[in-house]
Structures are given as C-alpha cells and as structure tokens.
Motif scaffolding. Sequence first.
Motif, PDB file in Angstrom:
ATOM      1  N   PRO A 461       0.832  -1.202   0.000  1.00  0.00           N
ATOM      2  CA  PRO A 461       0.000   0.000   0.000  1.00  0.00           C
ATOM      3  C   PRO A 461       0.866   1.251   0.000  1.00  0.00           C
ATOM      4  O   PRO A 461       1.870   1.333   0.722  1.00  0.00           O
ATOM      5  N   GLY A 462       0.489   2.190  -0.830  1.00  0.00           N
ATOM      6  CA  GLY A 462       1.266   3.413  -0.975  1.00  0.00           C
ATOM      7  C   GLY A 462       2.185   3.399  -2.169  1.00  0.00           C
ATOM      8  O   GLY A 462       2.773   4.427  -2.529  1.00  0.00           O
ATOM      9  N   THR A 463       2.323   2.234  -2.824  1.00  0.00           N
ATOM     10  CA  THR A 463       3.124   2.139  -4.049  1.00  0.00           C
ATOM     11  C   THR A 463       2.349   2.738  -5.216  1.00  0.00           C
ATOM     12  O   THR A 463       1.152   2.503  -5.365  1.00  0.00           O
ATOM     13  N   TYR A 464       3.034   3.505  -6.042  1.00  0.00           N
ATOM     14  CA  TYR A 464       2.415   4.065  -7.237  1.00  0.00           C
ATOM     15  C   TYR A 464       2.716   3.172  -8.430  1.00  0.00           C
ATOM     16  O   TYR A 464       3.866   2.767  -8.641  1.00  0.00           O
ATOM     17  N   VAL A 465       1.669   2.845  -9.172  1.00  0.00           N
ATOM     18  CA  VAL A 465       1.821   2.018 -10.367  1.00  0.00           C
ATOM     19  C   VAL A 465       1.122   2.706 -11.532  1.00  0.00           C
ATOM     20  O   VAL A 465       0.256   3.558 -11.341  1.00  0.00           O
ATOM     21  N   SER A 466       1.504   2.328 -12.725  1.00  0.00           N
ATOM     22  CA  SER A 466       0.785   2.745 -13.925  1.00  0.00           C
ATOM     23  C   SER A 466      -0.101   1.584 -14.347  1.00  0.00           C
ATOM     24  O   SER A 466       0.346   0.430 -14.383  1.00  0.00           O
ATOM     25  N   ALA A 467      -1.371   1.888 -14.647  1.00  0.00           N
ATOM     26  CA  ALA A 467      -2.316   0.819 -14.965  1.00  0.00           C
ATOM     27  C   ALA A 467      -3.114   1.162 -16.216  1.00  0.00           C
ATOM     28  O   ALA A 467      -3.607   2.281 -16.367  1.00  0.00           O
ATOM     29  N   LEU A 468      -3.213   0.183 -17.098  1.00  0.00           N
ATOM     30  CA  LEU A 468      -4.049   0.304 -18.288  1.00  0.00           C
ATOM     31  C   LEU A 468      -5.475  -0.074 -17.905  1.00  0.00           C
ATOM     32  O   LEU A 468      -5.723  -1.170 -17.397  1.00  0.00           O
ATOM     33  N   VAL A 469      -6.429   0.812 -18.136  1.00  0.00           N
ATOM     34  CA  VAL A 469      -7.826   0.540 -17.812  1.00  0.00           C
ATOM     35  C   VAL A 469      -8.412  -0.352 -18.902  1.00  0.00           C
ATOM     36  O   VAL A 469      -8.367  -0.023 -20.091  1.00  0.00           O
ATOM     37  N   THR A 470      -8.964  -1.484 -18.489  1.00  0.00           N
ATOM     38  CA  THR A 470      -9.488  -2.456 -19.458  1.00  0.00           C
ATOM     39  C   THR A 470     -10.996  -2.664 -19.362  1.00  0.00           C
ATOM     40  O   THR A 470     -11.608  -3.195 -20.284  1.00  0.00           O
ATOM     41  N   GLU A 471     -11.580  -2.268 -18.228  1.00  0.00           N
ATOM     42  CA  GLU A 471     -13.010  -2.521 -18.035  1.00  0.00           C
ATOM     43  C   GLU A 471     -13.601  -1.438 -17.145  1.00  0.00           C
ATOM     44  O   GLU A 471     -12.937  -0.943 -16.228  1.00  0.00           O
ATOM     45  N   ALA A 472     -14.841  -1.069 -17.432  1.00  0.00           N
ATOM     46  CA  ALA A 472     -15.536  -0.059 -16.638  1.00  0.00           C
ATOM     47  C   ALA A 472     -16.759  -0.655 -15.970  1.00  0.00           C
ATOM     48  O   ALA A 472     -17.573  -1.317 -16.627  1.00  0.00           O
ATOM     49  N   ARG A 473     -16.859  -0.462 -14.670  1.00  0.00           N
ATOM     50  CA  ARG A 473     -18.052  -0.825 -13.934  1.00  0.00           C
ATOM     51  C   ARG A 473     -18.721   0.449 -13.445  1.00  0.00           C
ATOM     52  O   ARG A 473     -18.200   1.547 -13.630  1.00  0.00           O
ATOM     53  N   MET A 474     -19.864   0.312 -12.805  1.00  0.00           N
ATOM     54  CA  MET A 474     -20.599   1.493 -12.404  1.00  0.00           C
ATOM     55  C   MET A 474     -19.852   2.307 -11.347  1.00  0.00           C
ATOM     56  O   MET A 474     -19.804   3.541 -11.395  1.00  0.00           O
ATOM     57  N   THR A 475     -19.227   1.631 -10.391  1.00  0.00           N
ATOM     58  CA  THR A 475     -18.567   2.336  -9.301  1.00  0.00           C
ATOM     59  C   THR A 475     -17.059   2.117  -9.257  1.00  0.00           C
ATOM     60  O   THR A 475     -16.401   2.588  -8.329  1.00  0.00           O
ATOM     61  N   SER A 476     -16.507   1.426 -10.233  1.00  0.00           N
ATOM     62  CA  SER A 476     -15.069   1.161 -10.213  1.00  0.00           C
ATOM     63  C   SER A 476     -14.574   0.821 -11.605  1.00  0.00           C
ATOM     64  O   SER A 476     -15.352   0.677 -12.554  1.00  0.00           O
ATOM     65  N   LEU A 477     -13.249   0.696 -11.690  1.00  0.00           N
ATOM     66  CA  LEU A 477     -12.584   0.310 -12.931  1.00  0.00           C
ATOM     67  C   LEU A 477     -11.833  -0.999 -12.713  1.00  0.00           C
ATOM     68  O   LEU A 477     -11.558  -1.403 -11.585  1.00  0.00           O
ATOM     69  N   VAL A 478     -11.476  -1.653 -13.821  1.00  0.00           N
ATOM     70  CA  VAL A 478     -10.608  -2.828 -13.792  1.00  0.00           C
ATOM     71  C   VAL A 478      -9.465  -2.549 -14.759  1.00  0.00           C
ATOM     72  O   VAL A 478      -9.670  -1.934 -15.821  1.00  0.00           O
ATOM     73  N   GLY A 479      -8.267  -2.977 -14.398  1.00  0.00           N
ATOM     74  CA  GLY A 479      -7.138  -2.698 -15.275  1.00  0.00           C
ATOM     75  C   GLY A 479      -6.011  -3.687 -15.130  1.00  0.00           C
ATOM     76  O   GLY A 479      -6.138  -4.706 -14.437  1.00  0.00           O
ATOM     77  N   GLU A 480      -4.893  -3.377 -15.774  1.00  0.00           N
ATOM     78  CA  GLU A 480      -3.689  -4.204 -15.722  1.00  0.00           C
ATOM     79  C   GLU A 480      -2.496  -3.306 -15.419  1.00  0.00           C
ATOM     80  O   GLU A 480      -2.363  -2.223 -15.992  1.00  0.00           O
ATOM     81  N   ILE A 481      -1.633  -3.776 -14.519  1.00  0.00           N
ATOM     82  CA  ILE A 481      -0.438  -3.003 -14.188  1.00  0.00           C
ATOM     83  C   ILE A 481       0.553  -3.067 -15.345  1.00  0.00           C
ATOM     84  O   ILE A 481       0.877  -4.145 -15.836  1.00  0.00           O
ATOM     85  N   VAL A 482       1.040  -1.896 -15.766  1.00  0.00           N
ATOM     86  CA  VAL A 482       2.038  -1.851 -16.830  1.00  0.00           C
ATOM     87  C   VAL A 482       3.398  -1.391 -16.312  1.00  0.00           C
ATOM     88  O   VAL A 482       4.419  -1.565 -16.982  1.00  0.00           O
ATOM     89  N   ASP A 483       3.430  -0.810 -15.106  1.00  0.00           N
ATOM     90  CA  ASP A 483       4.704  -0.384 -14.535  1.00  0.00           C
ATOM     91  C   ASP A 483       4.522  -0.203 -13.038  1.00  0.00           C
ATOM     92  O   ASP A 483       3.474   0.250 -12.582  1.00  0.00           O
ATOM     93  N   ILE A 484       5.544  -0.564 -12.265  1.00  0.00           N
ATOM     94  CA  ILE A 484       5.504  -0.432 -10.809  1.00  0.00           C
ATOM     95  C   ILE A 484       6.598   0.521 -10.374  1.00  0.00           C
ATOM     96  O   ILE A 484       7.761   0.358 -10.750  1.00  0.00           O
ATOM     97  N   GLY A 485       6.222   1.514  -9.576  1.00  0.00           N
ATOM     98  CA  GLY A 485       7.191   2.476  -9.082  1.00  0.00           C
ATOM     99  C   GLY A 485       7.889   1.970  -7.840  1.00  0.00           C
ATOM    100  O   GLY A 485       7.785   0.799  -7.451  1.00  0.00           O
ATOM    101  N   ASP A 486       8.599   2.875  -7.174  1.00  0.00           N
ATOM    102  CA  ASP A 486       9.334   2.514  -5.951  1.00  0.00           C
ATOM    103  C   ASP A 486       8.357   2.197  -4.821  1.00  0.00           C
ATOM    104  O   ASP A 486       7.264   2.760  -4.738  1.00  0.00           O
ATOM    105  N   SER A 487       8.762   1.300  -3.937  1.00  0.00           N
ATOM    106  CA  SER A 487       7.960   1.002  -2.755  1.00  0.00           C
ATOM    107  C   SER A 487       7.970   2.206  -1.829  1.00  0.00           C
ATOM    108  O   SER A 487       8.965   2.946  -1.746  1.00  0.00           O
TER     109      SER A 487
END
Length: 499
Positions: A461-487
């Motif tokens: 928790p607190g890690t910043y990642v880059s995520a590709l959004v692949t799916e949209a729901r009414m109250t949230s999104l679903v995606g895939e991590i494409v890059d992980i930043g520093d812990s």
Amino acid sequence: MARKYLVRTFGCQMNEHDSERIAGVLEADGLEATTEVSEADVVVLNTCCIRENADNKLYGTLGHLKSEKDRRPELEIVVGGCLAQKDREVVQQRAPYVDVVMGTHNVGRVSELLEAARRDGPTMEILEATAAADHEAFPSALPAKREQGWAAWVTIQFGCDNSCAFCIVPAVRGPEISRPFGDVLDEVRRVAADGVTEVTLLGQNVDSYGRDLTLRVRGEHDGAPAGTPSHEFVVGEAWLTEREAMCASGRARPLFADLLRAVGSVPGIRRVRFTSPHPKDMRAETIAAMAHTAAVCEHLHLPMQSGSNEVLAAMHRGYTAERYLRVVHDARIGIDDLALTTDVIVGFPGETEADFEATLEVCAEAQFDSAYTFIYSSRPGTEAAEMTAAFVDHAVSVNRMERLRAVIERSAVRANKARIGRVDEVVVTGPSRRDPSMITGLTRHNKRIHLPAPAGVRPRPGTYVSALVTEARMTSLVGEIVDIGDSPVHRTRIPVSAG
C-alpha cells in the motif's frame, strides 16, 4: 501488559481526522490499538450529527457496550465529536454509564479527561465553539495514528460562516476560523518527511480559507512594513507580495489558491486533494491553481444539493442552478480531464415534483462521475427542522431517490467507460476484499480500480503504479499493471507522553 483502546468513527473526514488525533494521544499515553471490544480497556465513539442515522448508530453501539460494561466495570467509554458537542446532556441521560463526554474541541484532552473520570466519576467537557479559537482550534502538535501511512488529512480551517438551512455544523463546529498559512505548510512538510505522499486538505468551506487571515493582517497592520516573518507565516508570501505591489493594505481575499500551489510544491507530496469547496465561493484562481499545480488531483467534489433555484434559495445556498453550471463549465474548460462529484439532497422541505425535475436536469447536464445522494433528514436546531408543514412524504422521497440514482449511474458509467484504453496513475491501497488475487488502488480522479497482482509481486500500500484501464463498472474500474514504481517509505514517529 499495555492497556488497549478502540476508536470507532461515525461521520465525515473531519471526524476521521479527529479520530487519528485521539488515537495518537492515547498511544502517547501508552495504550495500544485493538479492533476487538472484548480486548479494549478504553472505547472511544467519535460521533457525527449531520443525519439521523448517526444518532441511531451511536445509541445502538452504546446499547451493545452496556452489556460489556456490566461484565467489565473497568471498561472506560468515551463519546466525542459533533453529537457530543450538540447533545451532551442527552448522551449522559441516555447512557449514564459513559465515562467521558467531550466535544469537538477537546480532542487533545482525552487522556486527561479519562483520568478525571477515574478520580471523580463521569465527566463532561464541552468547549463552546466560539471559544475554540483561543484554545485548541488546530491541535497540529498532537500525535496522530494514521490508518494509511502514505496518506494524511490536514485541517486548514474549522467552523463555518454559512447558514445552510439543513446544516448543524455551525452550531457544533463554530464560526469559520482559518489556520495560519505557515502552520498548514509546516504540518504538510512533517507528514511528507514521514513518507506521506498524498494529503487531503480539510475544511467546511475550503474556498474561503484565509479570508479571515487577510482581514486580520490588513486590519492590524495597515501602514506597517509588509513581509515580516510573522506576516508571512499567517498569510503566506503571495498575498504579501500582492499587497506590496499595490502599495496599500491589500484586498482581503481567500488564500486557498495560494495554499494549493504551496502545498503542491512540498517535496515528496505527489497528490493533493481537498474537501469541501462551496459553489458560491469557487473562484477562477482556484481553478487555475488546480490546473497548473501538478500535484493537485484532477478531481473536484462540488456539493450541489439541489438543481431547483427555489429549493436552493430555501436552503440559503447562495447560488442558482445556472451559476452552479457555470462553475462546472469553467472547471471543465480550465482543468484537463476533470472528474466531478457532488452531493444531492432529495426531499428537502417544500420540494415539489417540478423542483425535483430541475435537479434531474442539472445532474444530466453536469455529467457527474458519482454523487453522494441523501434523503433529507431533519436535524433539531436547524432552520429546516422547523418547516414541518412542508416536509415531503417519505415514500415520495424514496421514489425520487431511485430516479436520481438512475441519472447519476448513467453518467458514472459513461465517465468510467471513457477511461478504457487509458493509462492512469494508481496508488495501491491494499488487497481486494472480495478477491485476494487482486489488488485495489485509487486513480488521481479518486476512482477505485482493481488490478490483478503480478506473478510473484504484490506492491505494498502506498506504491504508485501505472495501470491500463481495461473494463468499466458502475462504481469502479478494472485494469492491468504496466509499470511499478518505488515502494513507499513510511516513517512512524514514536509518540512521547508528556507524563
């Protein structure tokens, strides 16, 4: 063995932030946190009084605690927060087994009040809101026990000078008082040094932050040299520079735009959020500060409450639906890729079908990403509570609520679908509650997103990642991590008891 405490919070971010301070004070006194009532030596209920269900939750919880208190007489129970501030005697009458009842301005004295209760019996300590400015308005020196090491709330003002007919806040939080500019920045720098990367600035009306400070400096120091350190600490450098350029006392104005820029420039702070602004006070310079300060998130929570001019006037909101939509238009033009959320009250006294239809029309035009929607709840002590002859039938309000949610849901789904295919910055908040194979995070737009955890890697928790959004729901999104930043690096300050 160390004594243990449990804090339960009923209410808004202000209450949550107060609870962090209460927890910090108790830990400084040597107590340890627990999540089980059966293990707790001290239970603190930090209350809200905005809506009726807050009362119900409090007294329901106190009812359960009575049996625990009967079983363990040494258990200490504290009721604090807004409801305690407003209904102090009622709390004592309905739950005489409560050890301490304390108001919103006594957060820093919880250990002291518990000691007094042990010595003298049940204790009630309520500092009147009008006296808070001379006491502990901003207990920034208090230790805080944050639930999330990477995020922190920072209070910039308390109280409110507005007179919304449905709101009890001015009665329990007092008049609006802004925290000195330099004091806010000092706290932001401290939490950044502890590893916090996201701060949320809290106030009842953040748009008007600092107007009272500039009035004070202008009134007390007309003709005095500007730019002294004490002046800068109170109002910030930008206002003093403006004042000097004008070769006069300087206009009294809010400092919120200045504060956004200053907080956004603190090293280590990657995200700045705030809540809540007031539409009548939303200024062009605030929109510009949001647009041009990289750390300020592209998310604006702008409470609308109603789309009917007649209802807005009865609420004393100080703007019309047309003005509200102009602010929305200006914000969307000024801030690229803005997410907009709001609050709406259904069934305010006197609301007609035509009034409600106007609300639906404004919501459809504003295209909110989401909304907090509420059926009007009468709060004793407010002007609206006296409008009994105009109360809307509950069944009518329920029907309207369902229709309103349908409109909000359409725009929410549309906004979420528009993000499919985009790469968003996400801060990891933890594992998904429903699916352990997924992690959950928040985008800069304050949208929750669910991501499959990469094989062999589970970002903290607190890690910043880059995520590709692949799916949209009414109250949230679903995606895939494409890059992980520093812990993240979280540093915990060890509280030291004054005793």
